[in-house]
Design a protein around this motif. Structure first.
Motif, PDB file in Angstrom:
ATOM      1  N   GLU A  48     -22.060  10.366   2.174  1.00  0.00           N
ATOM      2  CA  GLU A  48     -22.221  10.997   0.859  1.00  0.00           C
ATOM      3  C   GLU A  48     -23.625  11.596   0.719  1.00  0.00           C
ATOM      4  OE1 GLU A  48     -20.196  11.714  -1.456  1.00  0.00           O
ATOM      5  OE2 GLU A  48     -18.461  10.397  -1.299  1.00  0.00           O
ATOM      6  N   LYS A  49     -24.603  10.893   1.233  1.00  0.00           N
ATOM      7  CA  LYS A  49     -25.980  11.403   1.191  1.00  0.00           C
ATOM      8  C   LYS A  49     -26.089  12.690   1.996  1.00  0.00           C
ATOM      9  CE  LYS A  49     -30.742   9.814   1.646  1.00  0.00           C
ATOM     10  NZ  LYS A  49     -31.597   8.609   1.686  1.00  0.00           N
ATOM     11  N   ASN A  50     -25.491  12.720   3.180  1.00  0.00           N
ATOM     12  CA  ASN A  50     -25.525  13.934   3.997  1.00  0.00           C
ATOM     13  C   ASN A  50     -24.780  15.084   3.330  1.00  0.00           C
ATOM     14  OD1 ASN A  50     -27.137  13.236   6.285  1.00  0.00           O
ATOM     15  ND2 ASN A  50     -25.477  11.921   7.001  1.00  0.00           N
ATOM     16  N   LYS A  51     -23.688  14.767   2.656  1.00  0.00           N
ATOM     17  CA  LYS A  51     -22.949  15.800   1.929  1.00  0.00           C
ATOM     18  C   LYS A  51     -23.820  16.430   0.851  1.00  0.00           C
ATOM     19  CE  LYS A  51     -19.743  14.689  -1.132  1.00  0.00           C
ATOM     20  NZ  LYS A  51     -18.453  14.301  -1.765  1.00  0.00           N
ATOM     21  N   SER A 103     -15.172   8.700   9.865  1.00  0.00           N
ATOM     22  CA  SER A 103     -16.147   9.791   9.704  1.00  0.00           C
ATOM     23  C   SER A 103     -17.613   9.377   9.837  1.00  0.00           C
ATOM     24  CB  SER A 103     -15.930  10.490   8.359  1.00  0.00           C
ATOM     25  OG  SER A 103     -15.835   9.554   7.314  1.00  0.00           O
ATOM     26  N   GLY A 104     -17.932   8.081   9.754  1.00  0.00           N
ATOM     27  CA  GLY A 104     -19.301   7.627   9.993  1.00  0.00           C
ATOM     28  C   GLY A 104     -20.327   8.364   9.148  1.00  0.00           C
ATOM     29  N   SER A 105     -21.305   8.984   9.801  1.00  0.00           N
ATOM     30  CA  SER A 105     -22.377   9.708   9.110  1.00  0.00           C
ATOM     31  C   SER A 105     -21.891  10.984   8.446  1.00  0.00           C
ATOM     32  CB  SER A 105     -23.499  10.043  10.091  1.00  0.00           C
ATOM     33  OG  SER A 105     -23.038  10.984  11.061  1.00  0.00           O
ATOM     34  N   GLY A 106     -20.681  11.426   8.806  1.00  0.00           N
ATOM     35  CA  GLY A 106     -20.154  12.685   8.281  1.00  0.00           C
ATOM     36  C   GLY A 106     -20.551  13.892   9.103  1.00  0.00           C
ATOM     37  N   CYS A 107     -21.195  13.686  10.245  1.00  0.00           N
ATOM     38  CA  CYS A 107     -21.747  14.810  11.009  1.00  0.00           C
ATOM     39  C   CYS A 107     -20.663  15.777  11.496  1.00  0.00           C
ATOM     40  CB  CYS A 107     -22.593  14.313  12.169  1.00  0.00           C
ATOM     41  SG  CYS A 107     -21.712  13.417  13.456  1.00  0.00           S
ATOM     42  N   LEU A 108     -19.498  15.266  11.875  1.00  0.00           N
ATOM     43  CA  LEU A 108     -18.441  16.147  12.385  1.00  0.00           C
ATOM     44  C   LEU A 108     -17.842  17.015  11.282  1.00  0.00           C
ATOM     45  CD1 LEU A 108     -16.551  13.767  14.854  1.00  0.00           C
ATOM     46  CD2 LEU A 108     -17.921  15.769  15.472  1.00  0.00           C
ATOM     47  N   ILE A 109     -17.374  16.396  10.217  1.00  0.00           N
ATOM     48  CA  ILE A 109     -16.682  17.139   9.163  1.00  0.00           C
ATOM     49  C   ILE A 109     -17.646  18.071   8.417  1.00  0.00           C
ATOM     50  CG2 ILE A 109     -16.921  15.286   7.444  1.00  0.00           C
ATOM     51  CD1 ILE A 109     -13.752  17.395   7.840  1.00  0.00           C
ATOM     52  N   ILE A 110     -18.881  17.640   8.217  1.00  0.00           N
ATOM     53  CA  ILE A 110     -19.866  18.497   7.549  1.00  0.00           C
ATOM     54  C   ILE A 110     -20.201  19.698   8.419  1.00  0.00           C
ATOM     55  CG2 ILE A 110     -22.284  18.611   6.785  1.00  0.00           C
ATOM     56  CD1 ILE A 110     -21.938  15.738   5.711  1.00  0.00           C
ATOM     57  N   SER A 146     -11.626  23.211   3.339  1.00  0.00           N
ATOM     58  CA  SER A 146     -11.943  21.946   2.682  1.00  0.00           C
ATOM     59  C   SER A 146     -11.703  20.804   3.661  1.00  0.00           C
ATOM     60  CB  SER A 146     -11.075  21.763   1.432  1.00  0.00           C
ATOM     61  OG  SER A 146      -9.704  21.785   1.783  1.00  0.00           O
ATOM     62  N   GLY A 147     -12.141  19.613   3.281  1.00  0.00           N
ATOM     63  CA  GLY A 147     -11.967  18.505   4.213  1.00  0.00           C
ATOM     64  C   GLY A 147     -12.075  17.146   3.558  1.00  0.00           C
ATOM     65  N   THR A 148     -11.624  16.149   4.316  1.00  0.00           N
ATOM     66  CA  THR A 148     -11.685  14.748   3.892  1.00  0.00           C
ATOM     67  C   THR A 148     -12.177  13.906   5.064  1.00  0.00           C
ATOM     68  OG1 THR A 148      -9.844  15.031   2.347  1.00  0.00           O
ATOM     69  CG2 THR A 148     -10.355  12.779   3.038  1.00  0.00           C
ATOM     70  N   GLY A 149     -13.105  13.013   4.770  1.00  0.00           N
ATOM     71  CA  GLY A 149     -13.544  12.049   5.769  1.00  0.00           C
ATOM     72  C   GLY A 149     -13.042  10.669   5.384  1.00  0.00           C
ATOM     73  N   VAL A 150     -12.401   9.991   6.314  1.00  0.00           N
ATOM     74  CA  VAL A 150     -11.859   8.650   6.061  1.00  0.00           C
ATOM     75  C   VAL A 150     -12.677   7.645   6.858  1.00  0.00           C
ATOM     76  CG1 VAL A 150      -9.852   7.155   6.326  1.00  0.00           C
ATOM     77  CG2 VAL A 150      -9.553   9.534   5.603  1.00  0.00           C
ATOM     78  N   GLU A 151     -13.206   6.654   6.161  1.00  0.00           N
ATOM     79  CA  GLU A 151     -14.105   5.673   6.774  1.00  0.00           C
ATOM     80  C   GLU A 151     -13.893   4.321   6.113  1.00  0.00           C
ATOM     81  OE1 GLU A 151     -16.447   3.496   8.699  1.00  0.00           O
ATOM     82  OE2 GLU A 151     -16.504   5.597   9.348  1.00  0.00           O
ATOM     83  N   ILE A 152     -13.778   3.258   6.913  1.00  0.00           N
ATOM     84  CA  ILE A 152     -13.476   1.939   6.370  1.00  0.00           C
ATOM     85  C   ILE A 152     -14.727   1.189   5.916  1.00  0.00           C
ATOM     86  CG2 ILE A 152     -13.609   0.606   8.524  1.00  0.00           C
ATOM     87  CD1 ILE A 152     -10.922  -0.725   7.588  1.00  0.00           C
ATOM     88  N   ASP A 153     -15.895   1.623   6.375  1.00  0.00           N
ATOM     89  CA  ASP A 153     -17.125   0.903   6.074  1.00  0.00           C
ATOM     90  C   ASP A 153     -17.830   1.498   4.852  1.00  0.00           C
ATOM     91  OD1 ASP A 153     -20.198   0.444   6.407  1.00  0.00           O
ATOM     92  OD2 ASP A 153     -19.279  -1.048   7.728  1.00  0.00           O
ATOM     93  N   LYS A 154     -18.042   0.665   3.841  1.00  0.00           N
ATOM     94  CA  LYS A 154     -18.633   1.123   2.567  1.00  0.00           C
ATOM     95  C   LYS A 154     -20.055   1.641   2.764  1.00  0.00           C
ATOM     96  CE  LYS A 154     -17.444  -1.208  -0.992  1.00  0.00           C
ATOM     97  NZ  LYS A 154     -17.248  -2.243  -2.039  1.00  0.00           N
ATOM     98  N   LYS A 155     -20.840   0.975   3.613  1.00  0.00           N
ATOM     99  CA  LYS A 155     -22.220   1.417   3.845  1.00  0.00           C
ATOM    100  C   LYS A 155     -22.254   2.769   4.552  1.00  0.00           C
ATOM    101  CE  LYS A 155     -24.324  -3.186   3.974  1.00  0.00           C
ATOM    102  NZ  LYS A 155     -25.045  -4.174   4.821  1.00  0.00           N
ATOM    103  N   ALA A 156     -21.322   2.981   5.472  1.00  0.00           N
ATOM    104  CA  ALA A 156     -21.250   4.275   6.155  1.00  0.00           C
ATOM    105  C   ALA A 156     -20.888   5.389   5.183  1.00  0.00           C
ATOM    106  CB  ALA A 156     -20.226   4.210   7.295  1.00  0.00           C
TER     107      ALA A 156
END
Length: 275
Positions: free
Chosen positions: A148-151, A116-123, A133-143
């Motif tokens: 979360e900030k964009n949410k 999900s990266g920045s979250g731009c798609l799911i948001i 409702s939705g879920t974003g799956v991302e392996i990178d903690k910093k991403a």
């Protein structure tokens, strides 16, 4: 003190006037229209110093989006930094395609964004489907921190969660619609892409083994193992990759519904359905 016009049209900086305008608007907190109307306004020393620092970073090919921490996508401005891929307009085709195939925005769906990266798609999707409702799956903690900030900024947060997981083994069985823009640039092409992408955007969000097909293969195999009837899949693909991804889908019992081209007439979005 220097005026806005003098800064914008000075020849001492080698970047374009349009890029100077973007950076100066950001530093001064003005819209483009406000900047145009304030051409004779004096710029203070502190703002001028901040602007020149950004100019120097831009001259080293650092993307504007990372300099301002802002990138427009679909209908919103998203926060971005160097831990996430910069959203591209090509990826808006995924949003358009979902809406085309599921035009009733008042229906309730459970969306899944893999990588999900920045979250731009799911948001962006959940801002269209207000009852979903939705879920974003991302392996990178910093991403995850960026998404979360964009949410927090852009969405009713109760409808969306981001999980730090590997999407190649995540349980996908409860979701109706799956979207993904995985890393897909073949490592062999690394030296052929633009310097601002190669040197600044996160490698793990850009490149993939198996001529760019590695993540598609893992993702689709996992989806097939946890198959849900009538689950729809919307995938962004790179140049000349649609045939390879279609083959992977068919080998895993997915029916390819459509392939959509981007504005450059390049196959960019594959829509598939589980059997």
């Amino acid at each position: 003190m220097t005026t806005i016009d003098e800064i914008l049209y000075s020849t001492k900086n080698s970047i374009s006037v349009s890029e100077k305008k973007l950076l100066l608007s950001y530093v001064l907190g003005l819209s483009n229209e406000e900047l145009n109307l304030a051409n004779n306004k004096k710029v203070g020393e502190k703002d001028l110093k901040n602007f020149e620092q950004l100019i120097n970073r831009r001259k080293n090919s650092e993307p504007i989006a990372y300099l301002t921490n802002i990138k427009s996508f679909w209908k919103n401005d998203f926060y971005v930094d160097q831990s996430v891929l910069i959203p591209r307009s090509d990826s808006e085709l995924l949003i358009e395609s979902v809406i085309e195939y599921f035009p009733d925005l008042k229906k309730t769906y459970n969306f899944l964004d893999l990588g999900s990266g920045s979250g731009c798609l799911i948001i962006s999707l959940l801002n269209e489907y207000l009852l979903s409702s939705g879920t974003g799956v991302e392996i990178d903690k910093k991403a995850i921190k960026v998404s979360e900030k964009n949410k927090e900024i852009l969405l009713n947060k109760d409808r969306l969660k981001f999980l730090e997981r590997d999407f190649s083994n995540f349980d996908t069985s409860s979701f109706d619609i799956v979207i993904s823009n995985p890393p897909y640039i073949p490592f062999e092409e690394k030296n052929n892409i633009m310097a601002d992408v190669r040197n600044f955007e996160p490698t793990r969000a850009l490149f993939a083994d198996e001529k760019g097909l590695y993540f598609y293969r893992n993702m689709i195999k996992n989806l097939a193992n946890k198959m849900k009837s009538k689950q729809y899949l919307f995938l962004e693909v790179g140049i000349n990759q649609h045939d390879g991804v279609v083959k992977i889908l068919k080998n895993n019992n997915f029916k390819v519904v459509s392939i959509k081209n981007d504005i450059s007439n390049i196959p960019r979005c594959i829509i598939a359905e589980s059997n």
